[in-house]
Design a protein around this motif. Structure first.
Motif, PDB file in Angstrom:
ATOM      1  N   MET A 273       0.996  -1.162   0.225  1.00 38.00           N
ATOM      2  CA  MET A 273       0.172   0.149  -0.032  1.00 38.00           C
ATOM      3  C   MET A 273       0.937   1.368   0.093  1.00 38.00           C
ATOM      4  O   MET A 273       1.879   1.075   0.503  1.00 38.00           O
ATOM      5  N   ASP A 289      -2.671  -7.256   7.948  1.00 33.49           N
ATOM      6  CA  ASP A 289      -3.981  -7.033   7.668  1.00 33.49           C
ATOM      7  C   ASP A 289      -4.095  -5.577   7.173  1.00 33.49           C
ATOM      8  O   ASP A 289      -5.034  -5.159   6.570  1.00 33.49           O
ATOM      9  N   ASP A 290      -3.128  -4.814   7.620  1.00 33.77           N
ATOM     10  CA  ASP A 290      -3.226  -3.334   7.406  1.00 33.77           C
ATOM     11  C   ASP A 290      -2.202  -2.983   6.262  1.00 33.77           C
ATOM     12  O   ASP A 290      -1.988  -1.868   5.770  1.00 33.77           O
ATOM     13  N   TRP A 293      -4.017  -4.525  -0.083  1.00 34.66           N
ATOM     14  CA  TRP A 293      -5.271  -4.153  -0.735  1.00 34.66           C
ATOM     15  C   TRP A 293      -6.155  -5.014  -0.795  1.00 34.66           C
ATOM     16  O   TRP A 293      -7.171  -4.951  -0.515  1.00 34.66           O
ATOM     17  N   ARG A 297      -8.254 -10.548   2.034  1.00 31.91           N
ATOM     18  CA  ARG A 297      -9.378  -9.903   2.447  1.00 31.91           C
ATOM     19  C   ARG A 297     -10.937 -10.493   1.890  1.00 31.91           C
ATOM     20  O   ARG A 297     -11.702  -9.647   1.635  1.00 31.91           O
ATOM     21  N   CYS A 302     -13.623  -3.676  -0.685  1.00 34.93           N
ATOM     22  CA  CYS A 302     -12.515  -3.235  -1.393  1.00 34.93           C
ATOM     23  C   CYS A 302     -12.286  -1.880  -0.706  1.00 34.93           C
ATOM     24  O   CYS A 302     -13.014  -0.975  -0.483  1.00 34.93           O
ATOM     25  N   ARG A 303     -10.895  -1.771  -0.474  1.00 35.40           N
ATOM     26  CA  ARG A 303     -10.403  -0.341   0.001  1.00 35.40           C
ATOM     27  C   ARG A 303     -10.662   0.794  -0.778  1.00 35.40           C
ATOM     28  O   ARG A 303     -10.758   2.136  -0.343  1.00 35.40           O
ATOM     29  N   ARG A 304     -10.784   0.785  -2.231  1.00 40.71           N
ATOM     30  CA  ARG A 304     -11.152   1.647  -3.055  1.00 40.71           C
ATOM     31  C   ARG A 304     -12.478   1.995  -3.526  1.00 40.71           C
ATOM     32  O   ARG A 304     -12.973   2.903  -3.400  1.00 40.71           O
ATOM     33  N   CYS A 322     -10.724  -7.908  -6.713  1.00 45.12           N
ATOM     34  CA  CYS A 322     -11.948  -7.013  -6.566  1.00 45.12           C
ATOM     35  C   CYS A 322     -12.626  -6.945  -7.888  1.00 45.12           C
ATOM     36  O   CYS A 322     -12.099  -6.419  -8.860  1.00 45.12           O
TER      37      CYS A 322
END
Length: 327
Positions: A273, A289-290, A293, A297, A302-304, A322
């Motif tokens: 990231m 986990d941080d 992307w 998960r 989705c982070r986006r 994703c």
């Protein structure tokens, strides 16, 4: 599975702590007794990492080839010095001076540990806080714990190999033959020549790009984590045939791999990231986990774009992606 960054870190640790020294070799487990006998008493003269494989040269052009595979790892004990190219100014493994982070940060699995590199495991060796210090000094050499395929021992440093897919003694010609079958590695090959090889190989294949990135004859070092993250960062559907991926996208994947591999070697972690503030960066170093992307998960947004990340099997390995961002 240990990916390319781990193997390069292992090779650099061998370069500092083993190369140039006479080595006692043994196979406590017994499965590599003949190979260990060929190495025993020799001087280690050079080490190379190419993708997921390490090659350690001894005198008389005798080489040890190790492929960690899914579960392999090297455990180190004794006097261990940190390679300056993967240490920060004050010299402890796993540190980085990026984004304001200036102290050692280990994740829960010890992924960037000085004492155990490869498949995550809790190290059995207590390390001092100094860059160079004697660990396990109460007993030397340290006791063998568990199934050790190969032990390499100098007068002050011990390296135990566990669970590798491949561990064999080769000639120089045999090493050259193995390396010739591997795709380009950004830390070994000329970066620009490697890019051209990678682009040409991908663009002529009808195979899905999600499989090509795991093919070590196409590109060296990429494993399951980096595959998922590279494809997400490229906003690319994993099922797209290689020949249908735009050339510029293929080039950007290679250049992104160059960047991510260097970060991985520096930090000891597969950090994928970007543009994290200092606190988020510290959290990412400490918690797997941080720092990704899409990897691991499944079902999370989705982070986006917020679309649920999906999991499927591709090439007998788990693929995370994703459908919102990558189609």
């Amino acid at each position: 599975m240990p990916e390319g960054h781990s193997v390069h870190r292992i090779a650099r640790q061998f370069a500092v702590n083993v190369v140039g020294r006479r080595v006692a070799a043994s196979s406590p487990q017994g499965r590599f007794a003949e190979g260990a006998a060929l190495l025993d008493g020799r001087f280690a003269t050079r080490v190379r990492a190419v993708g997921k494989q390490m090659f350690l040269e001894f005198d008389d052009a005798v080489w040890l080839r190790v492929h960690l595979g899914m579960y392999g790892a090297w455990d180190f004990a004794g006097q261990i010095s940190v390679d300056a190219t993967i240490a920060s100014a004050n010299g402890r493994m796993g540190q980085t001076n990026q984004r304001g982070t200036d102290e050692q940060i280990l994740d829960a699995a010890g992924e960037n540990s000085l004492t155990s590199i490869g498949a995550p495991r809790r190290s059995r060796v207590r390390m001092s806080e100094q860059t160079t210090g004697l660990a396990g000094e109460d007993e030397w050499p340290p006791p063998v714990v568990g199934q050790v395929r190969l032990r390499l021992l100098t007068d002050v440093t011990c390296a135990d190999l566990r669970g590798p897919t491949a561990c064999e003694v080769l000639s120089a010609d045999e090493v050259a033959q193995v390396i010739a079958k591997l795709g380009p590695d950004p830390l070994v090959d000329d970066v620009h020549e490697g890019e051209e090889r990678f682009v040409a190989a991908v663009r002529r294949k009808p195979t899905p790009i999600g499989l090509l990135l795991m093919d070590q004859s196409i590109v060296s070092g990429i494993g399951n984590v980096y595959r998922a993250e590279l494809l997400f960062r490229a906003r690319l559907d994993p099922h797209t045939p290689g020949r249908d991926v735009p050339e510029e996208t293929v080039r950007e994947i290679w250049r992104d791999w160059v960047r991510l591999l260097r970060v991985g070697v520096e930090t000891g972690q597969m950090m994928t990231m970007d543009d994290l503030d200092p606190e988020a960066y510290r959290l990412a170093l400490a918690n797997r986990d941080d720092r990704h992307w899409v990897y691991h998960r499944t079902g999370l947004p989705c982070r986006r774009c917020g679309t649920s990340v999906v999991l499927e099997e591709m090439g007998a390995r788990k693929l995370y992606w994703c459908p919102g961002c990558q189609t």
